[in-house]
Design a protein around this motif. Structure first.
Motif, PDB file in Angstrom:
ATOM      1  N   ASP A  24       0.828  -1.342   0.156  1.00  0.00           N
ATOM      2  CA  ASP A  24      -0.191   0.314   0.236  1.00  0.00           C
ATOM      3  C   ASP A  24       0.671   1.501  -0.118  1.00  0.00           C
ATOM      4  N   GLY A  25       0.717   2.291  -0.669  1.00  0.00           N
ATOM      5  CA  GLY A  25       1.469   3.243  -1.550  1.00  0.00           C
ATOM      6  C   GLY A  25       2.842   3.422  -1.766  1.00  0.00           C
ATOM      7  N   ARG A  29      -2.281   1.790  -3.927  1.00  0.00           N
ATOM      8  CA  ARG A  29      -2.963   2.343  -2.807  1.00  0.00           C
ATOM      9  C   ARG A  29      -4.818   2.382  -2.707  1.00  0.00           C
ATOM     10  N   GLY A 242       3.173   7.573  -0.914  1.00  0.00           N
ATOM     11  CA  GLY A 242       2.501   6.946  -0.205  1.00  0.00           C
ATOM     12  C   GLY A 242       2.740   8.107   1.193  1.00  0.00           C
TER      13      GLY A 242
END
Length: 337
Positions: A24-25, A29, A242
């Motif tokens: 994630d990031g 996302r 992120g």
């Protein structure tokens, strides 16, 4: 401790044989793709770079993570995923014999990892667990945290999959596993061991599994991804897609600093010039420069920033911090790659 970023005269994907990629990031996302991520990772793979996706999320199975990545045009096999649940189970096995009893407070991914490690899962502190394995799951309730507290207070070894205080969601940041672990710590006074980033445990396991000799960590969070890289002695690439911003990088403590900086994953496919210090105190990278004077960060000119001015600013601010002349955070603008 380093006063400047590292340099690499060839693309990072060429200089390294394994990339340990945060999810994630970095790769996506939430449930959405990040621009340039899929095509950059594909190009790096085609050039011979192996990938392992390393995540502090302990609630999901590796197969589920691999399916999500594949659905985002990043074809991934389950054995190319290393979760905090797997690292947690490996850490448990450093002290527990096969068949030892573990109270699992977490999701399916953590339960599977503990079972595959040859440990016996129990569901109550009354079962006399040798350890408590705690990981994030959205359905955890007060009763689960209370059971963990009873077991830890009774002498069970407390092992957390990670200590992230926050968790990015589509609506913003929600309490992460570290916040839930904090409830057990508040009740017991016992500090847990942690398997997830910033501990380098997952990185070491992934490197060993791949047999890599020149690994590179890629992450978006300085306090987990890049701190884990530095504590494990691995080079780290910070991408600005992120949580941690360019400004965060400029102001980073020594233990959180990356070796390389990039706007996004296209940075894998590019050489990385190292900032150079001039006799006049200006740090230059490409055609941009920055310096730190009397606690203030100064840029060579106004206007659009770009990655080279961010690199120069990091070098200037880090050098100042390392001589205990920290840059005043109010003099550091939001910098855009």
């Amino acid at each position: 401790m380093t006063a400047t970023l590292a340099g690499c005269d060839v693309p990072l994907a060429t200089a390294h044989d394994l990339a340990l990629v945060d999810l994630d990031g970095v790769a996506y996302r939430g449930h959405l793709p990040i621009p340039h991520a899929a095509e950059s990772l594909t190009a790096a793979r085609e050039g011979g770079l192996r990938l392992v996706f390393v995540t502090n999320n302990a609630s999901r199975e590796p197969e589920e993570v691999a399916d999500q990545l594949t659905g985002l045009d990043i074809p991934t096999a389950a054995n190319e995923v290393m979760t905090a649940a797997q690292a947690c189970a490996a850490l448990l096995r450093t002290r527990l014999a096969p068949g030892a009893r573990v109270l699992v407070v977490g999701g399916a991914g953590l339960r599977t990892a503990v079972e595959r490690a040859g440990l016996t899962i129990v569901d109550s502190a009354d079962d006399g667990p040798d350890a408590v394995a705690q990981g994030y799951a959205p359905g955890l309730a007060w009763e689960d945290l209370a059971e963990a507290a009873y077991a830890v207070a009774g002498g069970a070894w407390h092992v957390a999959s990670n200590l992230d205080l926050s968790l990015p969601t589509a609506r913003g940041f929600a309490p992460g596993n570290g916040a839930l672990v904090g409830a057990v710590v508040a009740a017991t006074g016992v500090q847990p061991d942690s398997a997830g980033k910033p501990s380098p445990t997952m990185y070491r396991l992934a490197v060993e599994r791949a047999g890599a000799e020149r690994p590179l960590v890629i992450g978006d969070r300085l306090d987990t991804d890049l701190a884990g890289a530095r504590s494990g002695g691995l080079p780290g690439l910070h991408v600005l897609t992120g949580v941690s911003s360019a400004r965060d990088a400029v102001l980073a403590d020594a233990g959180l600093r990356p070796d390389f900086l990039g706007g996004d994953l296209r940075a894998l496919l590019e050489p990385h010039p190292a900032p150079q210090r001039g006799a006049d105190g200006w740090w230059t990278c490409g055609d941009r420069a920055a310096r730190a004077v009397d606690g203030r960060l100064e840029l060579d000119r106004q206007g659009p920033h770009g990655i080279d001015v961010i690199r120069s600013a990091c070098a200037a601010a880090w050098e100042a911090a390392d001589r205990d002349d920290h840059v005043d955070a109010t003099t550091v603008p939001e910098l855009e790659a």
